[in-house]
Design a protein around this motif. Structure first.
Motif, PDB file in Angstrom:
ATOM      1  N   GLY A 330       0.780  -1.232   0.000  1.00 37.75           N
ATOM      2  CA  GLY A 330       0.000   0.000   0.000  1.00 37.75           C
ATOM      3  C   GLY A 330       0.808   1.276   0.000  1.00 37.75           C
ATOM      4  O   GLY A 330       0.229   2.373  -0.042  1.00 37.75           O
ATOM      5  N   THR A 331       2.149   1.184   0.008  1.00 32.81           N
ATOM      6  CA  THR A 331       2.959   2.405   0.021  1.00 32.81           C
ATOM      7  C   THR A 331       2.756   3.218  -1.244  1.00 32.81           C
ATOM      8  O   THR A 331       2.645   4.447  -1.201  1.00 32.81           O
ATOM      9  CB  THR A 331       4.451   2.051   0.194  1.00 32.81           C
ATOM     10  OG1 THR A 331       4.625   1.301   1.395  1.00 32.81           O
ATOM     11  CG2 THR A 331       5.295   3.311   0.262  1.00 32.81           C
ATOM     12  N   SER A 332       2.682   2.557  -2.401  1.00 34.83           N
ATOM     13  CA  SER A 332       2.491   3.309  -3.651  1.00 34.83           C
ATOM     14  C   SER A 332       1.175   4.075  -3.654  1.00 34.83           C
ATOM     15  O   SER A 332       1.071   5.150  -4.247  1.00 34.83           O
ATOM     16  CB  SER A 332       2.556   2.368  -4.857  1.00 34.83           C
ATOM     17  OG  SER A 332       1.481   1.442  -4.860  1.00 34.83           O
ATOM     18  N   THR A 333       0.159   3.533  -2.951  1.00 35.77           N
ATOM     19  CA  THR A 333      -1.155   4.192  -2.911  1.00 35.77           C
ATOM     20  C   THR A 333      -1.103   5.503  -2.134  1.00 35.77           C
ATOM     21  O   THR A 333      -1.924   6.401  -2.368  1.00 35.77           O
ATOM     22  CB  THR A 333      -2.203   3.240  -2.315  1.00 35.77           C
ATOM     23  OG1 THR A 333      -2.225   2.043  -3.096  1.00 35.77           O
ATOM     24  CG2 THR A 333      -3.592   3.849  -2.330  1.00 35.77           C
ATOM     25  N   LEU A 334      -0.142   5.641  -1.228  1.00 33.69           N
ATOM     26  CA  LEU A 334       0.022   6.916  -0.525  1.00 33.69           C
ATOM     27  C   LEU A 334       0.378   8.031  -1.501  1.00 33.69           C
ATOM     28  O   LEU A 334       0.039   9.200  -1.279  1.00 33.69           O
ATOM     29  CB  LEU A 334       1.116   6.799   0.534  1.00 33.69           C
ATOM     30  CG  LEU A 334       0.870   5.829   1.687  1.00 33.69           C
ATOM     31  CD1 LEU A 334       2.123   5.713   2.545  1.00 33.69           C
ATOM     32  CD2 LEU A 334      -0.324   6.274   2.522  1.00 33.69           C
ATOM     33  N   PHE A 335       1.058   7.678  -2.570  1.00 36.02           N
ATOM     34  CA  PHE A 335       1.512   8.662  -3.547  1.00 36.02           C
ATOM     35  C   PHE A 335       0.624   8.696  -4.797  1.00 36.02           C
ATOM     36  O   PHE A 335       0.663   9.665  -5.552  1.00 36.02           O
ATOM     37  CB  PHE A 335       2.953   8.346  -3.960  1.00 36.02           C
ATOM     38  CG  PHE A 335       3.948   8.456  -2.837  1.00 36.02           C
ATOM     39  CD1 PHE A 335       4.592   9.652  -2.572  1.00 36.02           C
ATOM     40  CD2 PHE A 335       4.232   7.354  -2.038  1.00 36.02           C
ATOM     41  CE1 PHE A 335       5.511   9.761  -1.536  1.00 36.02           C
ATOM     42  CE2 PHE A 335       5.148   7.449  -0.996  1.00 36.02           C
ATOM     43  CZ  PHE A 335       5.781   8.657  -0.740  1.00 36.02           C
ATOM     44  N   PHE A 336      -0.147   7.635  -5.020  1.00 34.73           N
ATOM     45  CA  PHE A 336      -1.016   7.511  -6.205  1.00 34.73           C
ATOM     46  C   PHE A 336      -2.365   6.963  -5.726  1.00 34.73           C
ATOM     47  O   PHE A 336      -2.656   5.782  -5.883  1.00 34.73           O
ATOM     48  CB  PHE A 336      -0.345   6.595  -7.222  1.00 34.73           C
ATOM     49  CG  PHE A 336      -1.145   6.293  -8.467  1.00 34.73           C
ATOM     50  CD1 PHE A 336      -2.094   7.173  -8.976  1.00 34.73           C
ATOM     51  CD2 PHE A 336      -0.930   5.097  -9.161  1.00 34.73           C
ATOM     52  CE1 PHE A 336      -2.810   6.877 -10.120  1.00 34.73           C
ATOM     53  CE2 PHE A 336      -1.641   4.785 -10.309  1.00 34.73           C
ATOM     54  CZ  PHE A 336      -2.584   5.680 -10.796  1.00 34.73           C
ATOM     55  N   PRO A 337      -3.214   7.822  -5.129  1.00 35.45           N
ATOM     56  CA  PRO A 337      -4.409   7.318  -4.446  1.00 35.45           C
ATOM     57  C   PRO A 337      -5.663   7.199  -5.310  1.00 35.45           C
ATOM     58  O   PRO A 337      -6.701   6.768  -4.811  1.00 35.45           O
ATOM     59  CB  PRO A 337      -4.619   8.360  -3.346  1.00 35.45           C
ATOM     60  CG  PRO A 337      -4.115   9.630  -3.944  1.00 35.45           C
ATOM     61  CD  PRO A 337      -2.955   9.235  -4.825  1.00 35.45           C
ATOM     62  N   HIS A 338      -5.598   7.579  -6.587  1.00 40.84           N
ATOM     63  CA  HIS A 338      -6.795   7.518  -7.431  1.00 40.84           C
ATOM     64  C   HIS A 338      -6.639   6.454  -8.502  1.00 40.84           C
ATOM     65  O   HIS A 338      -5.582   5.840  -8.654  1.00 40.84           O
ATOM     66  CB  HIS A 338      -7.089   8.884  -8.063  1.00 40.84           C
ATOM     67  CG  HIS A 338      -5.995   9.406  -8.952  1.00 40.84           C
ATOM     68  ND1 HIS A 338      -5.790   8.948 -10.229  1.00 40.84           N
ATOM     69  CD2 HIS A 338      -5.045  10.360  -8.738  1.00 40.84           C
ATOM     70  CE1 HIS A 338      -4.778   9.592 -10.782  1.00 40.84           C
ATOM     71  NE2 HIS A 338      -4.288  10.448  -9.895  1.00 40.84           N
ATOM     72  N   LEU A 397       0.241  11.303   3.877  1.00 41.65           N
ATOM     73  CA  LEU A 397       1.601  10.978   4.300  1.00 41.65           C
ATOM     74  C   LEU A 397       1.804  11.110   5.812  1.00 41.65           C
ATOM     75  O   LEU A 397       2.497  10.279   6.421  1.00 41.65           O
ATOM     76  CB  LEU A 397       2.589  11.862   3.553  1.00 41.65           C
ATOM     77  CG  LEU A 397       2.703  11.575   2.051  1.00 41.65           C
ATOM     78  CD1 LEU A 397       3.503  12.654   1.349  1.00 41.65           C
ATOM     79  CD2 LEU A 397       3.322  10.203   1.801  1.00 41.65           C
ATOM     80  N   GLU A 398       1.205  12.125   6.401  1.00 41.50           N
ATOM     81  CA  GLU A 398       1.432  12.324   7.837  1.00 41.50           C
ATOM     82  C   GLU A 398       0.971  11.125   8.665  1.00 41.50           C
ATOM     83  O   GLU A 398       1.716  10.655   9.546  1.00 41.50           O
ATOM     84  CB  GLU A 398       0.764  13.612   8.308  1.00 41.50           C
ATOM     85  CG  GLU A 398       1.465  14.875   7.836  1.00 41.50           C
ATOM     86  CD  GLU A 398       2.929  14.903   8.235  1.00 41.50           C
ATOM     87  OE1 GLU A 398       3.242  14.575   9.403  1.00 41.50           O
ATOM     88  OE2 GLU A 398       3.772  15.221   7.374  1.00 41.50           O
ATOM     89  N   PRO A 399      -0.239  10.571   8.438  1.00 42.68           N
ATOM     90  CA  PRO A 399      -0.626   9.376   9.214  1.00 42.68           C
ATOM     91  C   PRO A 399       0.291   8.185   8.960  1.00 42.68           C
ATOM     92  O   PRO A 399       0.425   7.308   9.817  1.00 42.68           O
ATOM     93  CB  PRO A 399      -2.051   9.092   8.725  1.00 42.68           C
ATOM     94  CG  PRO A 399      -2.549  10.396   8.198  1.00 42.68           C
ATOM     95  CD  PRO A 399      -1.349  11.050   7.599  1.00 42.68           C
ATOM     96  N   ALA A 400       0.935   8.137   7.777  1.00 43.78           N
ATOM     97  CA  ALA A 400       1.796   6.999   7.451  1.00 43.78           C
ATOM     98  C   ALA A 400       3.087   6.985   8.259  1.00 43.78           C
ATOM     99  O   ALA A 400       3.779   5.960   8.318  1.00 43.78           O
ATOM    100  CB  ALA A 400       2.127   7.009   5.959  1.00 43.78           C
ATOM    101  N   THR A 403       3.095   4.150  10.691  1.00 47.37           N
ATOM    102  CA  THR A 403       2.784   2.816  10.175  1.00 47.37           C
ATOM    103  C   THR A 403       4.071   2.130   9.726  1.00 47.37           C
ATOM    104  O   THR A 403       5.150   2.732   9.685  1.00 47.37           O
ATOM    105  CB  THR A 403       1.806   2.892   8.998  1.00 47.37           C
ATOM    106  OG1 THR A 403       2.480   3.459   7.861  1.00 47.37           O
ATOM    107  CG2 THR A 403       0.583   3.737   9.348  1.00 47.37           C
ATOM    108  N   THR A 404       3.925   0.863   9.329  1.00 51.17           N
ATOM    109  CA  THR A 404       5.097   0.125   8.858  1.00 51.17           C
ATOM    110  C   THR A 404       5.636   0.695   7.553  1.00 51.17           C
ATOM    111  O   THR A 404       6.807   0.448   7.208  1.00 51.17           O
ATOM    112  CB  THR A 404       4.737  -1.354   8.645  1.00 51.17           C
ATOM    113  OG1 THR A 404       3.616  -1.440   7.739  1.00 51.17           O
ATOM    114  CG2 THR A 404       4.356  -2.009   9.973  1.00 51.17           C
ATOM    115  N   ALA A 405       4.814   1.458   6.824  1.00 50.54           N
ATOM    116  CA  ALA A 405       5.280   2.062   5.573  1.00 50.54           C
ATOM    117  C   ALA A 405       6.332   3.137   5.809  1.00 50.54           C
ATOM    118  O   ALA A 405       7.092   3.480   4.897  1.00 50.54           O
ATOM    119  CB  ALA A 405       4.097   2.653   4.800  1.00 50.54           C
TER     120      ALA A 405
END
Length: 444
Positions: A330-338, A397-400, A403-405
């Motif tokens: 799910g790390t890529s989704t933090l940067f590409f969420p749509h 990004l801030e909530p991440a 997380t493990t990301a």
């Protein structure tokens, strides 16, 4: 081929498709009445927002006005029942250009109360449209008002465009590119979001209400807001930040058919990593466009886009690790969420994107990406948008950080790039048996 011939072929294809849909989903019914829609005032007000006719109506008649009707009776010429009120408050004139009007039998009405006199027996009539009360008042049985089986069939088939529709989509793209060129120049000249928006409108010679959707004109950090809705303006240069990045998402309409184009521009002195990301994103987007072929799963294309974005993140040291792992965790989704894109036509997000077949079965999006609008396997004739993106969105990004990301992210570099917002590149692509036809790039 001239426009009138193309439109006549379009109407013939629609008649064949809709007749089959009626026979297969509504046995015993012998006609369809399609409503363009109704105008509605704002709550507790006497003003209405700009009207846009329903897409299924506009396929038959380019009449973008409320309370218009098309009557389809198999074996007969389609009939436009046009409401043209006697009115001194508003211009009610209706131009019936020959290229489309000759393909329809047109009847004019001054009052909606006249509609019933122009209809066949209503017990075997199907009504499609928003005004269900009108249909009930006409005596149309409830089960024949917007039947789900018929709408699913029509929505599914709308993904594949006729030659006439493809021509209109090309026009909408060519028109919008005039505005994109003017917007880039105004950005380079130091204009604010308000200036860039109006440069776009002036170049396209359109009003705001004529756009398919409200322009997204995002400078600098606002490019990280996917549907940024404001147009910041500065009355003087005092306090105006430099124009480092412009993300513009804007289209035009051609007789109801929409374009949806996004470009990202960066100033020469923008962050060097941002420039590298922009160059690589342009290459990734082009490779994804080339992957648009009949039989490909759009969900698979979406995953391919994520793998490409994850590769960009690792190549530029924004993230650490294996690209496949960054996608799966799910790390890529933090940067590409749509989503990678959607069907395009008479609606910007055209109908039927998650339909698996004419019967209305749903092709669900991948569990990892529930917001993906198009999950279909592409057919020749389908038009989609291809719009990968890469953003630095503090709200994600801030909530991440907790997380493990977090261990996979180069936070120092991310913080440097947050002021530059993000990148999105979007073209409108026709699926053909020969491969992808990029309607945005191939406008000549």
């Amino acid at each position: 081929m001239d426009t009138q011939t193309l439109f006549q072929q379009h109407i013939t294809e629609l008649q064949q498709g809709w007749n089959a849909a009626l026979q297969n989903t509504q046995p015993g019914c012998d006609a369809i009445l399609i409503h363009s829609g109704s105008s509605h005032n704002y709550f507790a007000d006497d003003h209405a927002p700009p009207f846009k006719a329903w897409g299924h109506f506009l396929r038959w008649a380019p009449v973008d006005r409320p309370d218009q009707f098309v009557l389809l009776v198999p074996g007969h010429k389609p009939r436009l029942l046009a409401l043209v009120p006697r009115d001194f408050w508003h211009d009610q004139s209706l131009e019936t250009e020959r290229w489309w009007a000759d393909c329809l039998d047109i009847t004019f009405m001054e009052n909606l109360s006249e509609l019933a006199t122009h209809l066949p027996g209503v017990t075997t009539l199907v009504f499609l449209g928003e005004n269900q009360k009108l249909a009930a008042d006409l005596g149309i049985p409830a089960q024949q008002i917007n039947p789900a089986s018929l709408l699913s069939w029509l929505d599914y088939d709308r993904a594949v465009k006729t030659d006439y529709e493809i021509g209109r989509l090309r026009q909408a793209n060519a028109h919008a590119l005039l505005g994109h060129g003017a917007a880039e120049q105004t950005f380079r000249d130091g204009g604010d979001e308000y200036d860039i928006h109006h440069a776009y409108l002036a170049a396209c010679q359109v009003l705001d209400q004529e756009l398919p959707y409200s322009n997204i004109i995002a400078l600098n950090e606002k490019a990280a807001i996917l549907h940024y809705q404001n147009k910041r303006r500065y009355l003087n240069s005092a306090g105006k930040p430099p124009n480092n990045v412009l993300l513009i998402d804007a289209g035009c309409r051609a007789y109801g058919y929409c374009s949806d184009i996004t470009r990202t521009w960066a100033a020469e002195d923008a962050h060097p990593v941002f420039h590298e990301l922009l160059k690589r994103m342009q290459a990734l987007q082009a490779s994804l466009v080339d992957s648009v072929v009949p039989g490909v799963s759009f969900a698979d294309l979406h995953r391919k886009a994520h793998l490409g974005v994850a590769q960009l993140l690792t190549d530029t040291s924004i993230c650490y690790g294996n690209p496949g792992t960054l996608v799966d965790d799910g790390t890529s989704t933090l940067f590409f969420p749509h989503g990678l894109g959607h069907l395009l036509g008479l609606q910007v997000h055209d109908v039927g994107g998650r339909l698996a077949n004419r019967s209305g079965d749903i092709a669900p999006p991948p569990e990892q990406w529930p917001g993906l609008r198009n999950t279909r396997t592409l057919d020749a004739g389908a038009v989609v948008t291809i719009e990968p993106g890469l953003y630095f969105i503090p709200a994600l990004l801030e909530p991440a950080r907790s997380t493990t990301a977090a261990k996979s992210i180069n936070w120092t570099l991310v913080e440097e790039l947050i002021p530059f917002g993000g990148i999105r590149i979007e073209d409108n692509v026709l699926t053909t048996d020969e491969g992808a036809d990029n309607l945005t790039r191939n406008v000549a």
